[in-house]
Design a protein around this motif. Structure first.
Motif, PDB file in Angstrom:
ATOM      1  N   UNK A 124       0.806  -1.210   0.000  1.00  0.00           N
ATOM      2  CA  UNK A 124       0.000   0.000   0.000  1.00  0.00           C
ATOM      3  C   UNK A 124       0.839   1.260   0.000  1.00  0.00           C
ATOM      4  N   UNK A 125       0.327   2.286  -0.698  1.00  0.00           N
ATOM      5  CA  UNK A 125       1.040   3.565  -0.788  1.00  0.00           C
ATOM      6  C   UNK A 125       0.062   4.638  -1.247  1.00  0.00           C
ATOM      7  N   UNK A 126       0.482   5.892  -1.141  1.00  0.00           N
ATOM      8  CA  UNK A 126      -0.325   6.991  -1.640  1.00  0.00           C
ATOM      9  C   UNK A 126      -0.230   7.102  -3.143  1.00  0.00           C
ATOM     10  N   UNK A 127      -1.294   7.641  -3.765  1.00  0.00           N
ATOM     11  CA  UNK A 127      -1.323   7.705  -5.228  1.00  0.00           C
ATOM     12  C   UNK A 127      -2.346   8.752  -5.653  1.00  0.00           C
ATOM     13  N   UNK A 128      -1.953   9.585  -6.626  1.00  0.00           N
ATOM     14  CA  UNK A 128      -2.868  10.559  -7.213  1.00  0.00           C
ATOM     15  C   UNK A 128      -3.503   9.982  -8.472  1.00  0.00           C
ATOM     16  N   UNK A 129      -4.773  10.365  -8.688  1.00  0.00           N
ATOM     17  CA  UNK A 129      -5.484  10.002  -9.908  1.00  0.00           C
ATOM     18  C   UNK A 129      -6.215  11.236 -10.417  1.00  0.00           C
ATOM     19  N   UNK A 130      -6.413  11.290 -11.726  1.00  0.00           N
ATOM     20  CA  UNK A 130      -7.151  12.390 -12.332  1.00  0.00           C
ATOM     21  C   UNK A 130      -8.504  11.864 -12.803  1.00  0.00           C
ATOM     22  N   UNK A 131      -9.570  12.336 -12.184  1.00  0.00           N
ATOM     23  CA  UNK A 131     -10.914  11.934 -12.594  1.00  0.00           C
ATOM     24  C   UNK A 131     -11.341  12.770 -13.793  1.00  0.00           C
ATOM     25  N   UNK A 132     -11.867  12.097 -14.817  1.00  0.00           N
ATOM     26  CA  UNK A 132     -12.241  12.780 -16.062  1.00  0.00           C
ATOM     27  C   UNK A 132     -13.678  12.480 -16.495  1.00  0.00           C
ATOM     28  N   UNK A 133     -14.383  11.651 -15.758  1.00  0.00           N
ATOM     29  CA  UNK A 133     -15.749  11.345 -16.161  1.00  0.00           C
ATOM     30  C   UNK A 133     -16.433  10.424 -15.177  1.00  0.00           C
ATOM     31  N   UNK A 134     -17.699  10.134 -15.473  1.00  0.00           N
ATOM     32  CA  UNK A 134     -18.465   9.242 -14.613  1.00  0.00           C
ATOM     33  C   UNK A 134     -19.615   8.629 -15.407  1.00  0.00           C
ATOM     34  N   UNK A 135     -20.179   7.574 -14.849  1.00  0.00           N
ATOM     35  CA  UNK A 135     -21.382   6.943 -15.391  1.00  0.00           C
ATOM     36  C   UNK A 135     -22.274   6.609 -14.208  1.00  0.00           C
ATOM     37  N   UNK A 136     -23.328   7.386 -14.034  1.00  0.00           N
ATOM     38  CA  UNK A 136     -24.159   7.264 -12.843  1.00  0.00           C
ATOM     39  C   UNK A 136     -24.850   5.914 -12.743  1.00  0.00           C
ATOM     40  N   UNK A 137     -25.336   5.386 -13.839  1.00  0.00           N
ATOM     41  CA  UNK A 137     -26.068   4.121 -13.781  1.00  0.00           C
ATOM     42  C   UNK A 137     -25.189   3.008 -13.231  1.00  0.00           C
ATOM     43  N   UNK A 138     -23.924   2.995 -13.593  1.00  0.00           N
ATOM     44  CA  UNK A 138     -22.987   1.982 -13.100  1.00  0.00           C
ATOM     45  C   UNK A 138     -22.298   2.409 -11.807  1.00  0.00           C
ATOM     46  N   UNK A 139     -22.461   3.670 -11.425  1.00  0.00           N
ATOM     47  CA  UNK A 139     -21.823   4.230 -10.232  1.00  0.00           C
ATOM     48  C   UNK A 139     -20.308   4.046 -10.301  1.00  0.00           C
ATOM     49  N   UNK A 140     -19.736   4.579 -11.392  1.00  0.00           N
ATOM     50  CA  UNK A 140     -18.290   4.499 -11.581  1.00  0.00           C
ATOM     51  C   UNK A 140     -17.770   5.841 -12.080  1.00  0.00           C
ATOM     52  N   UNK A 141     -16.529   6.116 -11.720  1.00  0.00           N
ATOM     53  CA  UNK A 141     -15.782   7.231 -12.300  1.00  0.00           C
ATOM     54  C   UNK A 141     -14.824   6.680 -13.341  1.00  0.00           C
ATOM     55  N   UNK A 142     -14.466   7.546 -14.289  1.00  0.00           N
ATOM     56  CA  UNK A 142     -13.376   7.255 -15.212  1.00  0.00           C
ATOM     57  C   UNK A 142     -12.182   8.111 -14.805  1.00  0.00           C
ATOM     58  N   UNK A 143     -11.004   7.492 -14.783  1.00  0.00           N
ATOM     59  CA  UNK A 143      -9.807   8.196 -14.337  1.00  0.00           C
ATOM     60  C   UNK A 143      -8.656   7.946 -15.294  1.00  0.00           C
ATOM     61  N   UNK A 144      -7.800   8.945 -15.405  1.00  0.00           N
ATOM     62  CA  UNK A 144      -6.492   8.772 -16.018  1.00  0.00           C
ATOM     63  C   UNK A 144      -5.515   8.494 -14.882  1.00  0.00           C
ATOM     64  N   UNK A 145      -4.938   7.310 -14.913  1.00  0.00           N
ATOM     65  CA  UNK A 145      -4.070   6.841 -13.834  1.00  0.00           C
ATOM     66  C   UNK A 145      -2.654   6.691 -14.387  1.00  0.00           C
ATOM     67  N   UNK A 146      -1.701   7.347 -13.746  1.00  0.00           N
ATOM     68  CA  UNK A 146      -0.336   7.329 -14.267  1.00  0.00           C
ATOM     69  C   UNK A 146       0.335   5.976 -14.110  1.00  0.00           C
ATOM     70  N   UNK A 147      -0.224   5.111 -13.279  1.00  0.00           N
ATOM     71  CA  UNK A 147       0.341   3.772 -13.076  1.00  0.00           C
ATOM     72  C   UNK A 147      -0.401   2.731 -13.910  1.00  0.00           C
ATOM     73  N   UNK A 148      -1.740   2.815 -13.943  1.00  0.00           N
ATOM     74  CA  UNK A 148      -2.545   1.778 -14.588  1.00  0.00           C
ATOM     75  C   UNK A 148      -2.923   2.097 -16.023  1.00  0.00           C
ATOM     76  N   UNK A 149      -3.013   3.386 -16.377  1.00  0.00           N
ATOM     77  CA  UNK A 149      -3.341   3.730 -17.747  1.00  0.00           C
ATOM     78  C   UNK A 149      -4.523   4.677 -17.849  1.00  0.00           C
TER      79      UNK A 149
END
Length: 344
Positions: A124-149
């Motif tokens: 475990x460690x700290x990590x920044x993510x950039x949120x760029x969108x969402x989909x309410x029906x699925x209750x999810x955010x879309x993010x640009x992640x510097x580690x995962x893609x």
């Protein structure tokens, strides 16, 4: 007479109407970048800036934010200062919530969130993510992640669990010309000190609902400290330390640590150092900082707080050595430079 913040918020709301909520949204125009070692802060800030047309990548940003390439932590304050130096406005908030994130995205503002992160190899460690969108029906955010893609899917509940570790801290980088629209979204959160109060209220509520979890207690301590109540803060941090560890967030602690905090917690958040120092618990500051430095000897924030505690205990030679080491890793560390002058 109405307070200024209320009149400003009313003006912003009238001049920047937000429209109806969108069920699905994805902000286009962000340039994704994979991070280099320990570079999620510079890489994520570069991605946020790219949305507004800036060319900076981690190649330009990292040397300014972390002169020591092995620096374990780039703070939200350091990221905000860099963006302001480019002429941008920055709202550095805390006690955020899912609805606020949706509203910011709907208004056209990508949001940097500071979260916990677990990897199979490094724990475990700290990590920044950039949120760029969402989909309410699925209750999810879309993010640009510097580690995962790019376009990573983050469930609302899962994100909130990881975000809570950092008191739901978020950053909004924006052109000054968009400040009115941002204030319309933030509402009373734009009032100075309001989000600290929200953090206190949220932590108190979560302490009652999850009294055996370390993170509501830690967030409570952080809020009390920001409100100038170090005694209450220290007691809350004490409770946090005594809670059972969450092995889901800290699956590979070295040396079998039994603290409620993940073993890297003090790499990123320094409230316990400050609260214990302000309440005269100098030996505990030395012990906690020495524990961090045993595994991360270049951690300049721990060197700084250990120096201050050593100085308070009369160990001026040790204090000076720690401060010189901290300044060697971060030459622009103003607090360390000022402290060094007092120990000459």
């Amino acid at each position: 007479m109405r307070p200024f913040w209320f009149l400003w918020g009313l003006w912003a709301l009238l001049n920047y109407p937000l429209g109806e909520a969108q069920e699905t949204l994805f902000l286009k125009g962000v340039r994704h970048e994979y991070q280099r070692f320990n570079n999620c802060g510079p890489a994520t800030l570069g991605m946020a800036l790219s949305y507004w047309g800036r060319p900076e990548t981690q190649r330009q940003i990292a040397p300014a934010l972390k002169p020591n390439p092995s620096d374990k932590n780039v703070s939200p304050e350091e990221m905000a200062a860099y963006a302001r130096g480019l002429g941008f406005g920055v709202h550095q908030g805390m006690a955020g919530d899912i609805g606020l994130l949706e509203r910011l995205l709907q208004a056209g503002f990508p949001v940097i969130v500071e979260t916990w992160f677990v990897t199979p190899d490094h724990g475990g460690m700290g990590h920044y993510r950039l949120l760029v969108g969402y989909e309410r029906a699925r209750r999810v955010f879309y993010a640009f992640d510097s580690y995962l893609g790019p376009r990573i899917v983050l469930p609302y509940a899962g994100l909130d669990r990881l975000w809570r570790v950092f008191n739901r801290t978020y950053l909004v980088v924006y052109p000054r010309s968009r400040e009115g629209r941002l204030m319309a979204v933030l509402g009373e959160r734009g009032r100075p000190g309001r989000e600290v109060r929200l953090a206190l209220e949220r932590a108190q509520q979560e302490v009652r609902g999850s009294p055996a979890s370390p993170f509501p207690w830690f967030n409570l301590g952080s809020a009390w400290l920001r409100l100038g109540r170090p005694q209450e803060a220290a007691l809350a941090f004490d409770r946090s330390r005594r809670m059972p560890p969450d092995r889901g967030l800290d699956p590979r602690p070295p040396g079998g640590e039994a603290l409620g905090w993940p073993w890297r917690m003090l790499w990123y958040q320094f409230g316990p150092y400050e609260a214990y120092y302000q309440t005269g618990r100098y030996a505990e500051v030395v012990a906690l900082a020495s524990g961090v430095l045993a595994r991360a000897p270049d951690h300049e924030e721990s060197l700084y707080w250990r120096a201050r505690a050593r100085g308070a205990l009369g160990d001026l030679r040790g204090a000076r050595a720690d401060l010189r080491a901290a300044l060697g890793y971060r030459p622009g560390f103003r607090e360390a430079a000022a402290a060094l002058q007092t120990f000459r």
